[in-house]
Design an enzyme around this catalytic site. Structure first.
Site, short mmCIF file in Angstrom:
data_model
loop_
_atom_site.label_atom_id
_atom_site.label_comp_id
_atom_site.label_asym_id
_atom_site.label_seq_id
_atom_site.Cartn_x
_atom_site.Cartn_y
_atom_site.Cartn_z
CB THR A 120 -0.91 -0.01 1.26
OG1 THR A 120 -1.43 1.31 1.47
CG2 THR A 120 -0.15 -0.42 2.52
CG ASP A 121 -1.12 5.03 -0.90
OD1 ASP A 121 -1.65 4.39 0.04
OD2 ASP A 121 -1.73 5.94 -1.50
CD GLU A 122 -3.33 3.51 4.25
OE1 GLU A 122 -3.24 3.50 5.49
OE2 GLU A 122 -4.41 3.35 3.65
CE1 TYR A 144 -3.32 -2.49 5.88
CE2 TYR A 144 -3.20 -0.14 5.38
CZ TYR A 144 -3.30 -1.46 4.95
OH TYR A 144 -3.36 -1.74 3.60
CE LYS A 148 -0.10 -4.57 3.06
NZ LYS A 148 -0.61 -5.88 2.55
CG ASN A 243 -11.20 11.93 3.37
OD1 ASN A 243 -10.71 11.31 2.41
ND2 ASN A 243 -10.71 11.86 4.59
P1 NAD Z 1 -10.06 -7.01 2.64
O1 NAD Z 1 -10.03 -6.79 4.11
O2 NAD Z 1 -11.30 -6.74 1.88
O3 NAD Z 1 -9.64 -8.52 2.31
C1 NAD Z 1 -8.64 -9.20 3.02
C2 NAD Z 1 -8.83 -10.70 2.78
O4 NAD Z 1 -7.74 -11.40 3.43
C3 NAD Z 1 -10.14 -11.27 3.34
O5 NAD Z 1 -10.74 -12.14 2.42
C4 NAD Z 1 -9.69 -12.04 4.59
O6 NAD Z 1 -10.53 -13.14 4.91
C5 NAD Z 1 -8.30 -12.50 4.15
N1 NAD Z 1 -7.41 -12.79 5.29
C6 NAD Z 1 -7.21 -12.01 6.39
N2 NAD Z 1 -6.34 -12.62 7.21
C7 NAD Z 1 -5.97 -13.78 6.61
C8 NAD Z 1 -5.09 -14.84 6.97
N3 NAD Z 1 -4.40 -14.82 8.12
N4 NAD Z 1 -4.97 -15.91 6.14
C9 NAD Z 1 -5.69 -15.95 4.98
N5 NAD Z 1 -6.54 -14.99 4.60
C10 NAD Z 1 -6.67 -13.91 5.41
O7 NAD Z 1 -8.84 -6.14 2.07
P2 NAD Z 1 -8.63 -5.49 0.63
O8 NAD Z 1 -9.08 -4.10 0.67
O9 NAD Z 1 -9.14 -6.42 -0.41
O10 NAD Z 1 -7.03 -5.46 0.59
C11 NAD Z 1 -6.29 -6.55 0.02
C12 NAD Z 1 -4.81 -6.22 0.05
O11 NAD Z 1 -4.55 -5.02 -0.68
C13 NAD Z 1 -4.24 -5.98 1.46
O12 NAD Z 1 -2.97 -6.57 1.52
C14 NAD Z 1 -4.14 -4.46 1.57
O13 NAD Z 1 -3.09 -4.09 2.42
C15 NAD Z 1 -3.84 -4.11 0.12
N6 NAD Z 1 -4.27 -2.75 -0.29
C16 NAD Z 1 -5.56 -2.35 -0.10
C17 NAD Z 1 -5.96 -1.09 -0.54
C18 NAD Z 1 -7.39 -0.61 -0.39
O14 NAD Z 1 -7.68 0.55 -0.70
N7 NAD Z 1 -8.32 -1.44 0.04
C19 NAD Z 1 -5.03 -0.23 -1.17
C20 NAD Z 1 -3.70 -0.69 -1.35
C21 NAD Z 1 -3.34 -1.95 -0.91
P1 TYD Z 2 -10.48 4.52 4.72
O1 TYD Z 2 -11.48 4.12 3.70
O2 TYD Z 2 -10.55 3.91 6.08
O3 TYD Z 2 -9.04 4.29 4.05
P2 TYD Z 2 -7.56 4.72 4.60
O4 TYD Z 2 -7.66 5.18 5.99
O5 TYD Z 2 -6.81 3.43 4.47
O6 TYD Z 2 -7.09 5.78 3.65
O7 TYD Z 2 -10.56 6.10 4.89
C1 TYD Z 2 -10.35 6.98 3.81
C2 TYD Z 2 -10.33 8.38 4.35
O8 TYD Z 2 -11.65 8.71 4.84
C3 TYD Z 2 -9.40 8.57 5.53
O9 TYD Z 2 -8.83 9.89 5.45
C4 TYD Z 2 -10.30 8.49 6.74
C5 TYD Z 2 -11.62 9.05 6.24
N1 TYD Z 2 -12.86 8.49 6.84
C6 TYD Z 2 -13.84 9.36 7.32
O10 TYD Z 2 -13.71 10.59 7.26
N2 TYD Z 2 -14.97 8.80 7.82
C7 TYD Z 2 -15.16 7.44 7.91
O11 TYD Z 2 -16.22 7.00 8.43
C8 TYD Z 2 -14.14 6.58 7.40
C9 TYD Z 2 -14.29 5.08 7.47
C10 TYD Z 2 -13.00 7.15 6.87
#
Ligand code: NAD
Ligand code: TYD
Length: 341
Positions: A120-122, A144, A148, A243
């Protein structure tokens, strides 16, 4: 190719598996997922029963989970993924995101297979001006992001020390169908549909770069096939927005699609206490993947938001089960007996 996808029942993993099966119809995908609270087999119901797809319920931290499984490459999506949860309790983040990744790295080392780590970019932390590139230092601010970043460091160490063929992708904030409704975009849509207040953390001016999930999936697939071992690739869509702008855009879209009055929806916006350690701005430079692998995002933001709002409006059954907690029982009834096969 036999592809092991971990976390494939989650938001991005499920979209990725569907992308792979449609882009490479001769591949076999094995989905290893623990089915934590965000893992949902309903995300994959279109491909359930396909001969090119196998589901294994298992934990990436379990050394034995993969003993009898054959594959040529691993794409690791499995993670604890929500910042707010990591603030409440970091332990599952350390366990899955760090120890789980280490376990998979050991597997990749033993089997000499390709390992793509989805990050992630985070991990770069917050930036006031300009953008991070792949050489920028890692300065994570939430538990988190720290978990990562730790996993990224382990991947790097395994490349340097054990010469494994691993790549890392670092993507910005995703949105689209099947996102668990604790993240900003689905939360705003569902609260607006229910007439519930919409919590805006702090002043609503924190900035994120939003990318449509299918664009991210295409990028991951491109890195898997054409990326160079040992390299990191930033994935972003040069689409930074505060946001509050996202929230307003979503509400306007809902009003338009459901023929509702905007004012009634705007009244739901409620400024609440800020998130602890809330990163002000994420910004990454995706020039490397654009130049070296000729990737670019193709989904226009307004179009992507409109498609996403439409998806949540049209898939009430999907999110109602999640919100009510009924979905676990639904899985057991639908898939229970077959989960470990
Ligand atoms: P999500 O929470 O929707 O999905 C995570 C999945 O991993 C779920 O299906 C969960 O059951 C599974 N999981 C959790 N712990 C596990 C374990 N110990 N063993 C096997 N499976 C397990 O998350 P997402 O948003 O789909 O993110 C997926 C990946 O992408 C993550 O690694 C996250 O860091 C990365 N990512 C997410 C975003 C975003 O905006 N959502 C952006 C950049 C990177
Ligand atoms: P989120 O979807 O949790 O992603 P991340 O924190 O990984 O970027 O949140 C996106 C942005 O929105 C973040 O700046 C936090 C803000 N946010 C709110 O303002 N209200 C909310 O209820 C949530 C879940 C997030």
């Amino acid at each position: 190719m036999r592809l092991l996808v971990t976390g494939g029942a989650g938001f991005i993993g499920a979209n990725y598996i569907k992308h792979v099966l449609s882009a490479h119809p001769d591949y076999h995908v094995i989905n290893l997922d623990k089915l934590s609270y965000s893992g949902n087999l309903e995300n994959l119901k279109e491909i359930y029963g396909s001969p090119n797809y196998t589901f294994i319920r298992g934990d990436i931290c379990d050394r034995t989970a993969l003993d009898s499984v054959e594959f040529d490459a691993i794409v690791n999506f499995a993670a604890e993924s929500h910042v707010d949860r990591s603030i409440l309790d970091a332990s599952p983040f350390l366990q899955t995101n760090i120890m789980g990744t280490h376990n998979l790295l050991e597997t990749a080392r033993q089997r000499d297979c390709i390992f793509l780590h989805v990050s992630t970019d985070e991990v770069y932390g917050s930036i006031e001006k300009g953008s991070f590139n792949e050489s920028s230092p890692l300065m994570p601010n939430s538990p988190y992001a720290a978990s990562k970043a730790s996993s990224d460091m382990l991947v790097r160490a395994y490349v340097e020390t054990h010469k494994i063929k691993a790549m890392i992708t670092r993507c910005s904030n995703n949105y689209g169908p099947y996102q668990f409704p604790e993240k900003l975009i689905p939360l705003v849509i569902l609260n607006a549909l229910a007439g519930k207040s919409i919590p805006v953390y702090g002043d609503g001016m924190n900035v994120r770069d939003w990318i449509y999930v299918e664009d991210h999936c295409r990028a991951v697939d491109l890195v898997l096939h054409n990326g160079t071992a040992g390299e990191v690739y930033n994935i972003g869509s040069r689409n930074e927005r505060p946001n509050i702008e996202i929230i307003r855009l979503l509400l306007l879209n809902i009003a338009e699609q459901l023929n509702m009055k905007e004012d009634a929806l705007f009244k739901l916006i409620t400024y609440v206490k800020d998130r602890e350690g809330h990163d002000r701005r994420y910004s990454i430079d995706p020039a490397k993947i654009e130049k070296q692998l000729e990737w670019k995002h193709i989904t226009d933001f307004n179009e992507g938001i409109s498609k996403t709002v439409d998806w949540y409006i049209s898939n009430k059954q999907w999110w109602e089960r999640i919100i009510s907690g009924e979905y676990t029982q639904y899985y057991d009834a639908q898939y229970g007996e077959r989960l470990n096969k």
